[in-house]
Design an enzyme around this catalytic site. Structure first.
Site, PDB file in Angstrom:
ATOM      1  N   ASP A  72      19.734  43.322  48.838  1.00 15.48           N
ATOM      2  CA  ASP A  72      20.457  44.476  48.307  1.00 15.48           C
ATOM      3  C   ASP A  72      19.538  45.365  47.464  1.00 15.48           C
ATOM      4  O   ASP A  72      19.919  45.863  46.399  1.00 15.48           O
ATOM      5  CB  ASP A  72      21.673  44.048  47.469  1.00 15.48           C
ATOM      6  CG  ASP A  72      22.661  45.199  47.275  1.00 15.48           C
ATOM      7  OD1 ASP A  72      22.591  46.189  48.032  1.00 15.48           O
ATOM      8  OD2 ASP A  72      23.479  45.132  46.338  1.00 15.48           O
TER       9      ASP A  72
ATOM     10  N   HIS B 112      23.203  48.969  49.114  1.00 17.05           N
ATOM     11  CA  HIS B 112      24.568  49.406  49.418  1.00 17.05           C
ATOM     12  C   HIS B 112      24.869  50.798  48.850  1.00 17.05           C
ATOM     13  O   HIS B 112      25.859  51.414  49.232  1.00 17.05           O
ATOM     14  CB  HIS B 112      25.603  48.383  48.930  1.00 17.05           C
ATOM     15  CG  HIS B 112      25.811  48.328  47.453  1.00 17.05           C
ATOM     16  ND1 HIS B 112      25.197  47.398  46.636  1.00 17.05           N
ATOM     17  CD2 HIS B 112      26.581  49.085  46.629  1.00 17.05           C
ATOM     18  CE1 HIS B 112      25.592  47.578  45.388  1.00 17.05           C
ATOM     19  NE2 HIS B 112      26.433  48.600  45.352  1.00 17.05           N
TER      20      HIS B 112
ATOM     21  N   SER C 124      25.867  50.638  40.149  1.00 19.80           N
ATOM     22  CA  SER C 124      24.977  49.961  41.093  1.00 19.80           C
ATOM     23  C   SER C 124      23.669  50.706  41.268  1.00 19.80           C
ATOM     24  O   SER C 124      23.653  51.925  41.489  1.00 19.80           O
ATOM     25  CB  SER C 124      25.664  49.835  42.454  1.00 19.80           C
ATOM     26  OG  SER C 124      26.762  48.968  42.371  1.00 19.80           O
TER      27      SER C 124
END
Length: 491
Positions: A250, A217, A333
């Protein structure tokens, strides 16, 4: 103002200035000079002495037409000159201190005893003066000491740390030592789509060939014709390209263009060996603040997490996550989650959002102490596949399960996506005898409470692995072995 008579009555002044006389008094020779005027003579005019000859003490005005007194011409001359008091008689009859008579000069003068009030007043004055002097001296010493301390004098009570460089040497196993080793291998990733939309995330050096491991992402917006760059902690920035993405896991791998030759990959740990309570260190760029280091512990293992990006447009990702209370925020992230040795145990991927609000009204929630990382064992397997083929491979059981039911297990749906069969013909589940309506309650020794939990557990394995599945049908519990199949790419 003097405090000598403060609060006490002042004694009445004598009727004439007293002149001390030694006893016996020595007669003054005729024609001698008058005695000196007392130093403390009052300035006010003193009235004539009772019993004196008329005009004898009337001052200078009595000199004219007055008969000379017993003192003769000297007394007259003295009076004419304005002197006061007049001289005593040349041979006073009471000069021996005895005899009668009450002439004002006839008694010797004794200084009056000070009254108790005056004694206290004098003592008070002395004490006040002493206190003022002591205060002045003390103030002077305090000022001098303060000046000395301000100048770093020997009297300073502060303690300064040594500036010896050896004192700044930090143990390699300390947080500072681990951060110093890991920061040069951690990057801040900027992704921008062809429409100008994008964001900031993190990543870390995976190998010496220039591959960077991160979240899908983080880079998905730049995957199709966008711009991608990675900036190191020393400020050097490199363009990059997407090598492969696994939306379900992910996980993504990008590669630096014109990568430097001195890349230092981070060491990868065995995430299966992590224990709850182990120390953790998270590195990344929360809210764009590059090279941020936070610490915490592993607060849980095998936490089933289904996540998606903030837009809500992408499909969910599933992970059997490591949970940590190290502060993780948007922008962390893709960054590494390290153990106490500085080895990577996971990729920071998701956070538990606050129930409402966000940071400064942005809608982005901050850390609430619940962050989730993809275990590095799983991420490493995915990365190898992405580098090799450019597409992910997922282990599957060949059955569709409900994703919105929790507590009782993962229920196999009556119908699959798009009206297809819920159980793939001749697939792993079909071969094991599973049917629509069965509720899977365990995979090996892990309790399954929902569809996302089952998917997360399956994805910790590889295609071809055999797992033991426990399920319920019609109130009865059954256990079967299932050999996992595979699915290539994201669909």
């Amino acid at each position: 103002m003097s405090t000598e008579n403060e609060g006490t009555s002042v004694p009445a002044a004598p009727s004439a200035p007293p002149v001390p006389v030694e006893s016996p008094a020595t007669p003054a020779p005729a024609g001698s000079a008058p005695p000196p005027e007392p130093a403390d003579a009052p300035t006010a005019v003193i009235p004539p002495v009772e019993g004196a000859a008329p005009g004898a003490h009337e001052g200078p005005g009595a000199a004219s037409g007055a008969a000379p007194g017993p003192g003769g011409q000297d007394e007259v001359a003295h009076a004419a000159s304005g002197g006061w008091p007049p001289p005593p008689p040349a041979v006073p009859p009471y000069g021996d201190g005895g005899g009668g008579g009450h002439h004002p000069w006839g008694s010797s003068y004794q200084a009056p005893e000070p009254t108790p009030g005056r004694r206290r007043g004098g003592l008070l004055a002395a004490v006040v003066a002493a206190a003022l002097i002591a205060g002045g001296v003390g103030g002077g010493i305090g000022y001098w000491a303060a000046e000395r301390n301000d100048d770093g004098g020997a009297d300073s009570t502060t303690v300064s740390a040594s500036d010896n460089p050896a004192g700044f040497k930090r143990d390699a196993a300390s947080v500072a030592g681990i951060a110093a080793n890991a920061l040069p291998s951690t990057v801040t990733i900027e992704a921008e789509g062809s429409d100008g939309e994008g964001g900031t995330g993190s990543g870390f050096v995976y190998d010496k060939q220039g591959h960077i491991l991160t979240n899908n992402h983080v880079v998905s917006s730049a995957a199709d014709g966008g711009k991608l760059s990675a900036t190191f902690s020393n400020g050097k920035k490199y363009d990059a390209e997407v090598i492969g993405r696994a939306q379900g896991y992910d996980v993504a791998v990008i590669k630096l263009k014109n990568a430097p030759s001195n890349l230092k990959p981070l060491v990868l740990a065995n995430s299966d060996k992590v224990a709850v309570g182990d120390a953790t260190i998270a590195i990344g760029a929360p809210f764009g603040l590059s090279n941020t280091v936070t610490t915490g512990i592993v607060s849980a293992k095998n936490r089933p997490v289904a996540s998606s990006d903030s837009s809500g447009s992408s499909k969910a990702s599933y992970m059997n996550a490591l949970q940590t209370d190290a502060s993780i925020n948007p922008g962390n992230s893709g960054g590494p989650l390290l153990d106490a040795r500085g080895a990577v145990i996971g990729i920071n991927s998701a956070i538990q959002p606050a129930s409402s609000g966000g940071i400064a009204g942005s809608g982005q929630s901050g850390s609430v102490g619940l962050g989730f990382a993809i275990p590095i064992n799983q991420a490493k397997n995915v990365a190898k596949q992405l580098i090799k083929t450019g597409q992910p491979v997922y282990p599957v059981i060949g059955a569709s399960v409900a994703l919105d039911e929790q507590g009782d297990g993962a229920k196999i749906t009556e119908q699959g996506a798009g009206g297809s069969s819920a159980v793939t013909a001749n697939g792993p589940a079909d071969k094991a005898g599973l049917k629509p309506g069965d509720v899977i309650t365990k995979l090996d020794d892990t309790v399954i409470d929902s569809g996302p939990t089952l998917i997360g557990q399956i994805w910790t394995h590889k295609p071809g692995d055999t797992v033991k599945i426990t399920y319920k049908r019609g109130g009865a519990e059954h256990t079967v072995d299932v050999v996992l199949g595979e699915r290539k790419g994201d669909s």
